[in-house]
Design an enzyme around this catalytic site. Structure first.
Site, short mmCIF file in Angstrom:
data_model
loop_
_atom_site.label_atom_id
_atom_site.label_comp_id
_atom_site.label_asym_id
_atom_site.label_seq_id
_atom_site.Cartn_x
_atom_site.Cartn_y
_atom_site.Cartn_z
N LYS A 178 26.51 37.20 42.10
CA LYS A 178 27.05 37.34 40.73
C LYS A 178 28.09 36.26 40.49
O LYS A 178 28.88 35.92 41.39
CB LYS A 178 27.67 38.73 40.57
CG LYS A 178 28.08 39.05 39.13
CD LYS A 178 28.62 40.47 39.00
CE LYS A 178 28.98 40.80 37.55
NZ LYS A 178 29.46 42.18 37.39
N SER A 212 27.18 44.88 34.01
CA SER A 212 27.32 43.45 33.74
C SER A 212 26.61 42.57 34.76
O SER A 212 26.46 41.38 34.53
CB SER A 212 28.81 43.08 33.71
OG SER A 212 29.40 43.28 34.97
N SER A 271 28.78 48.45 36.74
CA SER A 271 28.04 47.20 36.54
C SER A 271 27.01 46.89 37.62
O SER A 271 26.29 45.90 37.50
CB SER A 271 29.02 46.04 36.44
OG SER A 271 29.75 46.17 35.26
#
Ligand SMILES: [Zn+2]
Lengths: 449, 481
Positions: A42, A119, A147
Site C-alpha cells: 500500500k 482505503s 481499510s
C-alpha cells in the site's frame, strides 16, 4: 515467476485497473519463505527510494530515505516488492474513490463499474486479479477503521487486520497513529498466516509496538474449530443491511455449527451506538496533526516560491490536498480546539474506553464475534456518488468497532450476490490472531475444498 | 488579582526553559553537540545532526531518551514536586517554519512534576506550578537581518533537543526575590549536574505586573541567561512604575528584551491565548513512573543546598551567612567539606568564600573553571592556621595554585617565605631600614606619623612580606623613641 514478464504484465494490468501508484522491482536476496512471491505494498508504506505518497498529491515525488520495518522483514525473506498500490489519499475513505488529485481510481476486478472498496483498494483488487492470473502474490495493506477488511470483502479475498501494536508501524505514513494497523491481504488463509508470521513482532523503532511473543500462525491453521464459542453481533443485522448478505452470513453460521462451534447472539449496544462517532473524531483529530507538516517546505510537493509563507503554504495545500483531506483536517482541527476539545476529543477517548470494555466483556465468554464485513457488496461508482458524506462514513459501521478497540479481525469471502463478492468478518480478542486464522481456514476448506 | 490580594507592589511569575546536558536528543539518538576533533575548532555545520525522526520524515516515529526522564525526575524531586504516575506526551500544534512536524511534542495534561517549591533565605516559599519535558524546534537562519533577507534558511540541528520547562506561580514580589529564586535554582541545577552552565542555554519568559496599575501584566519573552533575566525584570518594573507616575494607562502586552539597549519593547498587545489543539501523542505510549523509580531517584539525589546550609551551621559551627555563601556554589561547598576535615572550618570558610572567590574574579573565571586541588589547599591553609606564613603570602600562593600545581609548603621553603618571627632578626632589619630612610625618619620625628609607613614598607620588602607589619611598626616606634 519471471520478473520481466511480471513487469510487463503489471503495466498492462495497471493501465486497465489502476491498482498501482508506482511500479518498482526491489529484491535484496533470493532466498527465504517469500522468494517465489511478489509483494505489493500500500502506498502508505515507505519503501526506500521508491516514490511513496500515501495516495496523496501533496507527497508527489517524495522518496523515503528508509524502508518501513515490515518492508525490511519481507525483503529479508526474499520478497520482491513490485509496487505501491493505490488507495484513498492518506486512507481517508471506504471506496478508494478519494484518491489524490491527478490519480486514478482502482476498479473492481469482478466488474470495472464497481468500487474495490478502500482505503487499501489497489491492494485488494490486485490480490484478486493476481489470483486469477496465477501470480504468487501477497499484498500489504493498512487499516485505520476498516481499510483492509472493506476492500478484501469487495474484492473477494482474505484480509487480516492484526491487533493494534502487533506489527510495527515504523515507516507507515500516519493517518491516525492510535488506530493504524498494517496487515496482509491474500488469496488464501495460508498466505495470510505466512505473511503475518513474518511481519509481526516487536520493533525498537516503534514505541507502541508490542513485546508479545509471536506464535507460528501457519501451524494453527489445521486445528478443528470444534468447541469454539462464537457470538453473532445482533446489531449488525438491523436496518441498512443487504438481505442477501444477511442470508449469506446465516449460511456461514450454519456451516460453522456443523463443524462443532457453538453459536449464540450477543448485543454490543455501546459499540453500535457510539463507535462510529468516536472513531471519526479521534481519527480526524490525529490526522489533522499528522498532515499539518505537508506544506511544501520539507517533503513532497513544492511550488514556485512566491508571496509570504502563509500564501505559499496555502497554495501548496490547496493544490495538493483533495476535498476529503481538507474536510478531515478541518474537522479534526476543530474537534481538538479548546472550547470543543472536552466535548469531542476527550469525550471520544472516554467512549473508546467504554467500547474496549464492552468487547473485553464479550471475550470473557466467546472466542470469536461474527458480523458482515460490509453491509453491502461493492457499489458502482454511480451509487457511491449519490451517497452523502455521512452515508459514506456509515458504511464503516461494522469495522470501526474492532478498529477502535484495537482488536484483530479478518474478512473472508463467503459468497456472491449478483457476481459481486460477500465478506464475513470475524473478530477475536487482542493477540488472538491464531483463532481468526483457524476459523478462516475452516471456512476456506468449505468454500474451495 | 486586584483589590489588595497582593500585599506587595510587584508580582512576578517566570516560565523557565533550560537545555539539560544530555548527549542525545529527546526522541532520537542524534547528538546535541557538534563533535570536536583534536586541533579543530568546534564547527557546527547546519543540518548535520539530524535524522528522519528529528526531521519529522513521514513514517518515522519518536523514541524517548530515557535519560531525559531521569533528569526530569531528579529536578522534580529536588524541587519537592509531586510526580505524575505516568509520563505522557502531547502534540502541541502550531505553525511555524522551524517546527519539523508542525507540532511540538510537549507535555500538557499531566506534567511530570507539579506543586513544587523553592524556599528563599527569608523562609518564603516560591511555588513551582509545573515542570515538564519538551522538544526544541529548529532554528531559522537569515543571511542578513530578519527584515532585509530575501530568504530564510532552516537549521534542524536543534530540532528535537530536550528542554525542561519550569513554570513558577506568580509569587515573587520583587526583582530581588526573583534573583534569589534564580540563584537558588541555578545552584540546584549545579548540584544535580543536569545543566552545563558553560554551554547550556537558559531562557525565560517573565510575567510582571505592579499594584499601581491594578496588576496589568506584561509578558517579557525570550530573556536569555540568569543575569539578563534579572536585568529585564528590574527594567520592566521600573518602566511600569514610570508609566504610572506619568499617568499612562498600562495594557496587557507581550514584550521583547533587548540585551544591548537594556530595554523591553512591545511586540504585540495581548490577544487571545494561542490555541494549540493539544492531543495525546499516539506514537508514544504512556510510561509508568513507579514508586520504585521515584525512590531510586530520591536515593540518588545529592545533598541539596538547604540541607547543606543546615549541616554547615550545626556540624561546622559556621555563621548562617558563611554557610549560605558556601552552599550556594557547589564547587565551594564540596571543597569546603574536604578542607574542613583538616583545617579549622571557620578559617577554611573565610578563605574559600572570600579569597578563592577573589582569585576567580581576578582571573574572570567561574569557580569550576579554576584549577583546584584540595590537598594543595589544605597544605596551604594549614600553614596559615599555624601562622607559619602571612595572609598576604597565602593569598599570593593561592592565586598561583589555581593556575598550576605545586606543593605550597615546598614553595614557601624554596622562596623563604616563612614569617620572620625572630625578634633579633627583625631588629636588625629595622635598624637597616632606619639607616636607609633618613628623610622619612625626619618627617616622622617632625610629627608626620604617616611617614613611618615608608619605613615599615622597607622592612616588609626585606622579609618578602613575611613579617607581621603591625609588629614591625611597633618595633620601629620603640626604636625611634
Ligand atoms: Zn535525530
Amino acid at each position: 515467476m519471471n520478473i520481466n514478464t511480471t513487469q510487463q504484465q503489471l503495466e498492462k494490468i495497471n493501465e486497465e485497473y489502476h491498482y498501482f501508484n508506482k511500479l518498482c522491482n526491489v529484491q535484496t536476496k533470493k532466498t527465504g519463505k517469500l522468494k517465489d512471491y511478489v509483494i505489493s505494498v500500500k502506498d502508505a508504506l515507505c519503501v526506500k527510494d521508491v516514490e511513496t505518497k500515501g495516495g496523496s498529491a501533496i507527497l508527489e515525488g517524495y522518496k523515503p530515505l528508509f524502508n518501513a520495518t515490515v518492508i525490511e522483514k519481507l525483503l529479508a525473506e526474499g520478497a520482491t516488492i513490485i509496487g505501491k498500490t493505490s488507495q484513498d489519499a492518506f486512507g481517508f475513505g471506504t471506496f478508494s474513490t478519494n484518491v489524490g488529485n491527478n490519480m486514478q481510481i482502482p476498479l473492481n476486478p469482478f466488474d470495472k463499474n464497481h468500487s474495490t472498496g478502500g482505503s487499501s483498494g489497489g491492494a485488494a483488487g490486485f490480490t484478486q486479479l493476481a489470483k486469477k492470473k496465477g501470480i504468487k502474490h501477497i499484498a500489504l495493506g493498512e487499516s485505520t477503521g476498516g481499510s483492509i477488511a472493506a476492500p478484501a470483502s469487495f474484492c473477494g479475498v482474505y484480509g487480516l487486520t492484526p491487533t493494534y501494536s502487533l506489527v510495527s508501524r515504523y515507516g507507515l505514513l500516519d493517518y491516525a497513529n492510535s488506530l493504524d494497523k498494517i496487515g496482509p491481504i491474500a488469496a488464501s488463509v495460508k498466505e495470510l498466516a505466512m505473511c503475518l508470521s513474518i511481519i509481526a513482532g516487536h520493533d525498537e523503532k516503534d514505541a507502541t509496538s508490542s513485546k508479545t511473543s509471536i506464535p507460528d500462525y501457519e501451524k494453527g491453521l489445521s486445528k478443528p474449530i470444534k468447541g469454539m464459542k462464537i457470538a453473532v453481533i445482533k446489531e449488525c443485522f438491523g436496518k441498512g443491511i443487504d438481505p442477501a448478505i444477511k442470508q449469506n452470513i446465516l449460511e456461514t453460521i450454519e456451516t460453522l455449527k456443523k463443524q462443532g462451534a457453538t453459536i449464540e447472539e450477543i448485543s454490543l449496544p455501546t459499540t453500535t451506538e457510539y463507535a462510529l462517532e468516536a472513531y471519526y473524531i479521534l481519527a480526524m483529530c490525529e490526522a489533522s496533526t499528522n498532515l499539518a507538516k505537508y506544506c511544501g517546505i520539507r517533503y513532497g510537493r513544492h511550488e514556485k516560491l512566491e508571496g509570504n509563507f502563509n500564501q505559499y503554504f496555502s497554495k501548496v495545500r490547496s493544490h495538493g490536498f483533495n476535498k476529503e483531506e481538507k474536510r478531515r483536517i478541518l474537522l479534526g482541527t476543530f474537534a481538538r480546539m479548546s472550547g470543543y476539545r472536552d466535548a469531542y476529543y476527550i469525550k471520544a477517548a472516554k467512549v473508546r474506553t467504554l467500547i474496549i470494555q464492552e468487547y473485553k466483556k464479550a471475550f470473557e465468554k466467546y472466542d470469536i464475534l461474527i458480523s458482515p464485513t460490509m453491509p453491502m457488496v461493492a457499489p458502482t461508482f454511480d451509487e457511491i456518488k449519490r451517497l452523502t458524506p455521512l452515508q459514506h462514513y456509515m458504511v464503516d459501521l461494522m469495522t470501526v468497532g474492532p478498529s477502535l478497540a484495537g482488536l484483530p479481525h479478518i474478512s473472508c469471502p463467503t459468497g456472491f450476490k449478483d457476481n459481486m463478492p460477500i465478506g464475513t468478518m470475524f473478530i477475536a480478542d487482542h493477540f488472538q490472531e491464531e483463532k481468526l486464522l483457524q476459523i478462516a481456514s475452516s471456512i476456506e476448506e468449505l468454500n474451495h475444498g | 488579582m486586584v483589590n489588595g490580594k497582593f500585599n506587595s507592589d510587584v508580582v512576578i511569575g517566570l516560565e523557565i526553559h533550560f537545555q539539560p546536558n544530555l548527549k542525545s536528543k529527546l526522541f532520537c539518538s542524534c547528538a546535541t553537540k557538534a563533535e570536536t576533533k583534536k586541533n579543530e575548532n568546534s564547527k557546527d555545520e547546519p543540518n548535520t545532526r539530524t535524522c528522519v525522526i528529528c526531521l519529522g520524515m513521514p513514517g518515522s516515529k519518536p523514541m524517548l531518551n530515557k535519560k531525559a526522564l531521569d533528569y526530569g525526575l531528579k529536578l522534580g524531586l529536588a524541587l519537592n514536586c509531586s510526580i505524575a504516575l505516568e509520563l505522557i506526551f502531547s502534540r502541541k500544534s502550531y505553525f511555524y517554519p522551524d517546527l519539523a512536524k508542525n507540532y511540538q511534542i510537549s507535555q500538557f495534561e499531566l506534567p511530570l512534576g507539579k506543586n513544587g517549591e523553592i524556599v528563599l533565605s527569608s523562609g518564603k516559599k516560591i511555588g513551582i506550578e509545573r515542570i515538564h519535558l519538551e522538544e526544541d524546534p529548529a532554528s531559522l537562519v537569515h543571511p542578513n537581518t530578519i527584515h532585509d533577507s530575501a530568504y530564510t534558511l532552516i537549521d534542524y540541528n536543534r530540532s528535537g533537543i530536550c528542554l525542561i520547562e519550569l513554570v513558577t506561580k506568580p509569587e515573587m514580589r520583587s526583582p530581588e526575590e526573583a534573583r534569589e529564586f534564580l540563584k537558588k535554582l541555578r545552584t540546584i541545577l549545579q548540584y544535580l549536574e543536569i545543566f552545563d552552565e558553560q554551554t547550556g542555554v537558559i531562557k525565560a519568559d517573565a510575567n510582571i505586573s505592579i499594584k499601581e496599575s491594578g496588576y496589568v501584566r506584561s509578558e517579557v519573552k525570550n530573556i536569555t541567561g540568569f543575569k539578563e533575566i534579572e536585568r529585564a525584570l528590574l527594567y520592566e518594573v521600573e518602566r511600569q512604575k514610570q508609566a504610572m507616575q506619568n499617568n499612562e494607562k498600562l495594557v496587557m502586552d507581550t514584550r521583547g528584551w533587548n540585551a544591548l539597549t537594556g530595554k523591553t519593547t512591545r511586540l504585540r498587545t495581548k490577544e487571545t491565548e494561542a490555541d494549540y489543539g493539544y492531543i495525546i501523542d499516539p506514537d508514544l505510549v504512556p510510561i509508568d513512573i513507579t514508586q520504585e523509580m521515584i525512590e531510586k531517584t530520591k536515593r540518588g539525589l545529592p545533598e541539596l543546598p538547604d540541607e547543606k546550609i543546615k549541616r554547615f551551621i550545626t556540624k561546622h559551627k559556621l555563621s548562617p551567612i558563611d554557610a549560605q555563601v558556601l552552599a550556594m556554589e557547589r564547587v565551594l561547598a564540596e571543597l569546603f567539606e574536604k578542607v574542613a576535615e583538616e583545617i579549622d572550618p571557620i578559617l577554611a570558610a573565610q578563605w574559600l568564600r572570600h579569597e578563592l572567590v577573589k582569585v576567580a574574579n581576578y582571573h574572570k573565571l567561574a569557580l569550576d573553571q579554576l584549577r583546584i586541588e584540595e590537598l594543595e589547599i589544605v597544605e596551604l591553609l594549614s600553614m596559615v592556621e599555624k601562622k607559619e606564613i602571612s595572609d598576604r603570602t597565602a593569598q599570593q600562593i593561592l592565586s598561583l595554585l589555581t593556575e598550576k600545581g605545586f606543593s605550597p609548603r615546598q614553595y614557601v621553603k624554596e622562596h623563604k617565605l616563612t614569617i620572620v618571627s625572630d625578634t633579633k632578626e627583625l631588629e636588625e632589619l629595622c635598624k637597616k631600614a632606619i639607616a636607609e630612610s633618613q628623610p622619612a625618619i625626619d618627617d616622622y620625628k617632625a610629627g608626620k606619623e604617616i611617614a613611618l609607613n615608608n619605613v615599615v614598607g622597607k622592612v616588609m620588602k626585606y622579609t618578602k612580606g613575611t613579617a607581621d607589619a603591625a609588629k614591625v611598626k611597633d618595633m620601629l616606634k620603640k626604636m625611634l623613641r
